[in-house]
Design a protein around this motif. Structure first.
Motif, PDB file in Angstrom:
ATOM      1  N   THR A  32     -44.233 -15.500  12.699  1.00  0.00           N
ATOM      2  CA  THR A  32     -42.883 -15.138  13.126  1.00  0.00           C
ATOM      3  C   THR A  32     -41.862 -15.404  12.026  1.00  0.00           C
ATOM      4  O   THR A  32     -42.068 -16.273  11.177  1.00  0.00           O
ATOM      5  CB  THR A  32     -42.449 -15.968  14.352  1.00  0.00           C
ATOM      6  N   THR A  33     -40.775 -14.654  12.059  1.00  0.00           N
ATOM      7  CA  THR A  33     -39.589 -14.980  11.253  1.00  0.00           C
ATOM      8  C   THR A  33     -38.547 -15.505  12.244  1.00  0.00           C
ATOM      9  O   THR A  33     -38.727 -15.345  13.456  1.00  0.00           O
ATOM     10  CB  THR A  33     -38.993 -13.736  10.573  1.00  0.00           C
ATOM     11  N   PRO A  34     -37.449 -16.075  11.745  1.00  0.00           N
ATOM     12  CA  PRO A  34     -36.369 -16.364  12.680  1.00  0.00           C
ATOM     13  C   PRO A  34     -35.896 -15.040  13.269  1.00  0.00           C
ATOM     14  O   PRO A  34     -36.081 -13.986  12.655  1.00  0.00           O
ATOM     15  CB  PRO A  34     -35.271 -16.959  11.790  1.00  0.00           C
ATOM     16  N   ILE A  35     -35.292 -15.097  14.427  1.00  0.00           N
ATOM     17  CA  ILE A  35     -34.605 -13.893  14.903  1.00  0.00           C
ATOM     18  C   ILE A  35     -33.175 -14.036  14.382  1.00  0.00           C
ATOM     19  O   ILE A  35     -32.521 -15.049  14.584  1.00  0.00           O
ATOM     20  CB  ILE A  35     -34.685 -13.724  16.434  1.00  0.00           C
ATOM     21  N   TYR A  36     -32.730 -13.028  13.656  1.00  0.00           N
ATOM     22  CA  TYR A  36     -31.477 -13.153  12.909  1.00  0.00           C
ATOM     23  C   TYR A  36     -30.273 -12.840  13.787  1.00  0.00           C
ATOM     24  O   TYR A  36     -30.339 -11.991  14.665  1.00  0.00           O
ATOM     25  CB  TYR A  36     -31.516 -12.220  11.693  1.00  0.00           C
ATOM     26  N   TYR A  37     -29.188 -13.531  13.496  1.00  0.00           N
ATOM     27  CA  TYR A  37     -27.934 -13.255  14.198  1.00  0.00           C
ATOM     28  C   TYR A  37     -27.440 -11.875  13.801  1.00  0.00           C
ATOM     29  O   TYR A  37     -27.456 -11.522  12.611  1.00  0.00           O
ATOM     30  CB  TYR A  37     -26.863 -14.271  13.799  1.00  0.00           C
ATOM     31  N   VAL A  38     -26.936 -11.154  14.788  1.00  0.00           N
ATOM     32  CA  VAL A  38     -26.483  -9.789  14.502  1.00  0.00           C
ATOM     33  C   VAL A  38     -24.977  -9.707  14.270  1.00  0.00           C
ATOM     34  O   VAL A  38     -24.410  -8.632  14.293  1.00  0.00           O
ATOM     35  CB  VAL A  38     -26.875  -8.814  15.637  1.00  0.00           C
ATOM     36  N   ASN A  39     -24.330 -10.863  14.044  1.00  0.00           N
ATOM     37  CA  ASN A  39     -22.882 -10.791  13.817  1.00  0.00           C
ATOM     38  C   ASN A  39     -22.547 -10.316  12.408  1.00  0.00           C
ATOM     39  O   ASN A  39     -21.440  -9.943  12.123  1.00  0.00           O
ATOM     40  CB  ASN A  39     -22.208 -12.136  14.099  1.00  0.00           C
ATOM     41  N   GLN A  57     -20.234 -12.720  20.377  1.00  0.00           N
ATOM     42  CA  GLN A  57     -19.136 -12.258  21.219  1.00  0.00           C
ATOM     43  C   GLN A  57     -17.868 -12.046  20.379  1.00  0.00           C
ATOM     44  O   GLN A  57     -17.190 -11.032  20.505  1.00  0.00           O
ATOM     45  CB  GLN A  57     -18.861 -13.269  22.335  1.00  0.00           C
ATOM     46  N   LYS A  58     -17.613 -12.984  19.492  1.00  0.00           N
ATOM     47  CA  LYS A  58     -16.423 -12.862  18.633  1.00  0.00           C
ATOM     48  C   LYS A  58     -16.513 -11.652  17.727  1.00  0.00           C
ATOM     49  O   LYS A  58     -15.541 -10.924  17.529  1.00  0.00           O
ATOM     50  CB  LYS A  58     -16.289 -14.105  17.763  1.00  0.00           C
ATOM     51  N   ALA A  59     -17.677 -11.459  17.144  1.00  0.00           N
ATOM     52  CA  ALA A  59     -17.848 -10.325  16.229  1.00  0.00           C
ATOM     53  C   ALA A  59     -17.673  -9.015  16.980  1.00  0.00           C
ATOM     54  O   ALA A  59     -17.100  -8.057  16.462  1.00  0.00           O
ATOM     55  CB  ALA A  59     -19.221 -10.388  15.556  1.00  0.00           C
ATOM     56  N   ALA A  60     -18.165  -8.988  18.226  1.00  0.00           N
ATOM     57  CA  ALA A  60     -18.016  -7.771  19.030  1.00  0.00           C
ATOM     58  C   ALA A  60     -16.534  -7.523  19.319  1.00  0.00           C
ATOM     59  O   ALA A  60     -16.053  -6.394  19.193  1.00  0.00           O
ATOM     60  CB  ALA A  60     -18.803  -7.898  20.330  1.00  0.00           C
ATOM     61  N   ASP A  61     -15.829  -8.607  19.673  1.00  0.00           N
ATOM     62  CA  ASP A  61     -14.393  -8.480  19.920  1.00  0.00           C
ATOM     63  C   ASP A  61     -13.694  -7.905  18.689  1.00  0.00           C
ATOM     64  O   ASP A  61     -12.884  -6.989  18.782  1.00  0.00           O
ATOM     65  CB  ASP A  61     -13.768  -9.842  20.251  1.00  0.00           C
ATOM     66  N   PRO A 100     -19.943  -6.448  23.875  1.00  0.00           N
ATOM     67  CA  PRO A 100     -21.035  -7.151  23.200  1.00  0.00           C
ATOM     68  C   PRO A 100     -22.332  -6.327  23.197  1.00  0.00           C
ATOM     69  O   PRO A 100     -23.017  -6.257  22.177  1.00  0.00           O
ATOM     70  CB  PRO A 100     -21.192  -8.435  24.018  1.00  0.00           C
ATOM     71  N   GLN A 101     -22.631  -5.690  24.303  1.00  0.00           N
ATOM     72  CA  GLN A 101     -23.881  -4.925  24.358  1.00  0.00           C
ATOM     73  C   GLN A 101     -23.874  -3.769  23.353  1.00  0.00           C
ATOM     74  O   GLN A 101     -24.849  -3.575  22.612  1.00  0.00           O
ATOM     75  CB  GLN A 101     -24.133  -4.405  25.772  1.00  0.00           C
ATOM     76  N   ASP A 102     -22.778  -3.019  23.310  1.00  0.00           N
ATOM     77  CA  ASP A 102     -22.712  -1.914  22.342  1.00  0.00           C
ATOM     78  C   ASP A 102     -22.803  -2.443  20.919  1.00  0.00           C
ATOM     79  O   ASP A 102     -23.449  -1.849  20.057  1.00  0.00           O
ATOM     80  CB  ASP A 102     -21.396  -1.134  22.500  1.00  0.00           C
ATOM     81  N   PHE A 103     -22.127  -3.571  20.726  1.00  0.00           N
ATOM     82  CA  PHE A 103     -22.129  -4.149  19.386  1.00  0.00           C
ATOM     83  C   PHE A 103     -23.549  -4.537  18.961  1.00  0.00           C
ATOM     84  O   PHE A 103     -24.001  -4.188  17.868  1.00  0.00           O
ATOM     85  CB  PHE A 103     -21.197  -5.366  19.355  1.00  0.00           C
ATOM     86  N   VAL A 104     -24.262  -5.252  19.818  1.00  0.00           N
ATOM     87  CA  VAL A 104     -25.604  -5.704  19.414  1.00  0.00           C
ATOM     88  C   VAL A 104     -26.586  -4.536  19.311  1.00  0.00           C
ATOM     89  O   VAL A 104     -27.504  -4.549  18.479  1.00  0.00           O
ATOM     90  CB  VAL A 104     -26.161  -6.819  20.335  1.00  0.00           C
ATOM     91  N   ASP A 105     -26.378  -3.517  20.137  1.00  0.00           N
ATOM     92  CA  ASP A 105     -27.245  -2.343  20.016  1.00  0.00           C
ATOM     93  C   ASP A 105     -27.106  -1.738  18.622  1.00  0.00           C
ATOM     94  O   ASP A 105     -28.082  -1.326  17.993  1.00  0.00           O
ATOM     95  CB  ASP A 105     -26.870  -1.271  21.051  1.00  0.00           C
ATOM     96  N   LYS A 106     -25.884  -1.729  18.167  1.00  0.00           N
ATOM     97  CA  LYS A 106     -25.607  -1.118  16.877  1.00  0.00           C
ATOM     98  C   LYS A 106     -26.128  -1.993  15.719  1.00  0.00           C
ATOM     99  O   LYS A 106     -26.812  -1.509  14.817  1.00  0.00           O
ATOM    100  CB  LYS A 106     -24.093  -0.926  16.746  1.00  0.00           C
TER     101      LYS A 106
END
Ligand code: MSP
Length: 499
Positions: free
Chosen positions: A8-15, A59-63, A69-75
């Motif tokens: 495994t690798t870390p799961i990376y933050y999507v911000n 959440q902040k990055a999506a804002d 948040p969902q649209d942001f992380v999908d992208k």
């Protein structure tokens, strides 16, 4: 050695967008996966990566991006997938923590630990850094500032849920003492051991009140709270391989993992929280946690907040994918910090790739064309031969040296072994002076000489494959079966003076 390999690798933050640091861990995991597929068969290797999509940062990055948040992380999670594709990363599964298969398992884990009394309700009062999502002690937050980001911390009082880390401290210490190979490199093992010997573990606050943070997995037993992002994230390693599936199987084919790869920044979560979580759940521990070093830019760690990130795709565009992969795996012993610069890529490129590897392949194929009309001499080499013996011995040795290197996640030493053979073959050409053999019409010697070089290149390509899949395939295609199909030089020199 287990007869399957789950890495495994870390799961990376999507911000933020992925940078070379993320690509480092993921390429290392790719090299090991490709190698293990050759060793154990494709069906016995499972390579997991993914994205960590909950929590305050996201959440902040999506804002900020004016997206839900969902649209942001999908992208943003797509950026990681597409980067891995461009870097020839052959993952078997990509997990996202917003997926149902993950959320279900996290809630299951929370419920079990709650029912067992390992998660309890408590009151939290103390200092908190919102941007970093970290609790601090008075003694750590000097001047009322977060020791990480230097922004003011807040005083908060709230009801939260806690996981009983403290209850398992002795068990973990004992486990580490009995399993000295659990954490690598050894310096990280010592660090963890010392930390546990010198500190009393606090229970871990694993919830956040919804009014402060709603973007998370709801606690099944407390509607007003969501799970702390680290508690949620670590569970990906078992949720992705179907633990707690419908049939109630705790173990799938893959768990326990053979190797969790990451950098040293997230060592503690993987060597303290995660083993204790698994133990409390009665699930076997992973075999090994390897925390490599950091790529630095000058003296600074590369990170978004320092504004010094390098985009892997820029490097690939300039130097080619395989040169980039090679550089990362060769330049710095895995485990140590490294300093990233384009000058050092160019240096490696020109010396190791253009000069050593590229020339060996090009010269050899040119000679096959020139002396044998492109047909590889059909003879068998003998290890007793005075001229070929030394190189044949080196070839024979190479498999075990590469395997020893990769078994210890020592990528640079595995590559060094391959380059020793390349250097030896290049020297052999200079020393033998094949043009003289041709002039003097020493046909048998010339045949042996060329065949030896062709066999050497074939071996080099085979062992290079996990590191540089495209280059290995290109060499194999050029070598063909009996008649060669010479192409352009693999790594034309980069001229720096002209720039
Ligand atoms: N989401 C958490 C991990 C959860 S795992 C259950 C996280 N994400 S992260 O996006 O910050 O990724 C951290 C990881 O990225 C490091 O552990 C390392 O694998 C990689 N790297 C990030 N920056 C790096 C460098 N400058 N150098 C080397 N690796 C780096 O933490």
């Amino acid at each position: 050695m287990a007869n399957k390999f789950y890495i495994t690798t870390p799961i990376y933050y999507v911000n933020a967008s992925p940078h070379i640091g993320h690509s480092y861990t993921t390429i290392a995991a790719d090299v090991l996966s490709r190698y293990m597929r050759q060793a154990l068969g494709k069906e016995n290797v499972w390579f997991l990566t993914g994205t960590d999509e909950h929590g305050q940062k996201i959440q902040k990055a999506a804002d900020a991006a004016k997206l839900s948040p969902q649209d942001f992380v999908d992208k943003t999670s797509e950026q990681f997938k597409s980067l891995w594709k461009s870097l020839d990363v052959s993952y078997d599964d990509f997990i996202r923590t917003t997926e149902e298969r993950h959320i279900k398992v996290v809630q299951k884990v929370l419920q079990i630990l709650y029912e067992r009394g390992d998660i309890y309700e408590g009151r939290y009062e103390g200092l908190y850094c919102t941007p970093c999502e970290t609790f601090w002690l008075e003694s750590q937050a000097t001047g009322g500032l977060c020791p990480d980001c230097r922004r003011p911390v807040e005083h908060i009082v709230e009801t939260n849920y806690f996981f009983k880390l403290s209850k398992y401290q002795e068990w973990l210490l004992d486990h580490l003492k009995k399993n000295t190979d659990f954490i690598k490199p050894a310096s990280r093992y010592e660090e963890t051991l010392r930390f546990l010997e010198l500190n009393k573990l606090n229970d871990l606050c694993i919830s956040r009140p919804k009014e402060r943070l709603s973007w998370g997995i709801p606690l099944p037993f407390a509607a007003g709270h969501v799970a702390y992002v680290w508690f949620d994230a670590l569970i990906n390693y078992i949720s992705a391989v179907g633990s707690f599936d419908d049939k109630g199987n705790y173990q799938s084919k893959w768990w326990p993992a053979q190797l969790h790869l990451m950098a040293k920044d997230i060592l503690r979560q993987h060597t303290v929280y995660w083993p204790i979580m698994l133990h409390a759940l009665n699930i076997p521990l992973p075999q090994k946690v390897f925390a490599h070093g950091w790529w630095m830019i000058n003296e600074d760690k590369m990170s978004k907040s320092r504004g010094n990130v390098v985009n892997p795709l820029d490097m690939v565009e300039k130097y080619g994918l395989d040169a980039y992969r090679y550089f990362l795996m060769r330049e710095v012993p895995f485990g140590l910090d490294g300093s990233f610069s384009e000058e050092s890529i160019i240096k490696r490129y020109n010396s190791d790739l253009a000069n050593d590897l590229g020339n060996l392949v090009y010269r050899t194929l040119t000679m096959v064309e020139k002396y044998f009309n492109g047909a590889i001499p059909d003879i068998k080499l003998s290890p007793d031969s005075k001229t070929s013996g030394e190189i044949l011995a080196k070839i024979k040795d190479l498999g075990s040296r590469v395997s020893a290197g990769l078994g210890d996640q020592d990528f640079s030493s595995a590559l060094e072994a391959i380059w020793e053979l390349i250097a030896m073959a290049n020297k052999h050409i200079e020393y033998t002076k094949p043009w003289n053999l041709a002039k003097e019409n020493k046909q048998d010697e010339l045949k042996e000489f060329i065949r030896l070089l062709v066999d050497t290149i074939r071996e080099v390509a085979r062992h290079l494959y996990p590191f540089m899949p495209r280059t290995a395939e290109s060499i194999q295609i050029q070598l063909g079966a009996t008649v060669i199909k010479k192409g352009n030089p693999l790594f034309p020199r980069i001229e720096t003076e002209k720039k």
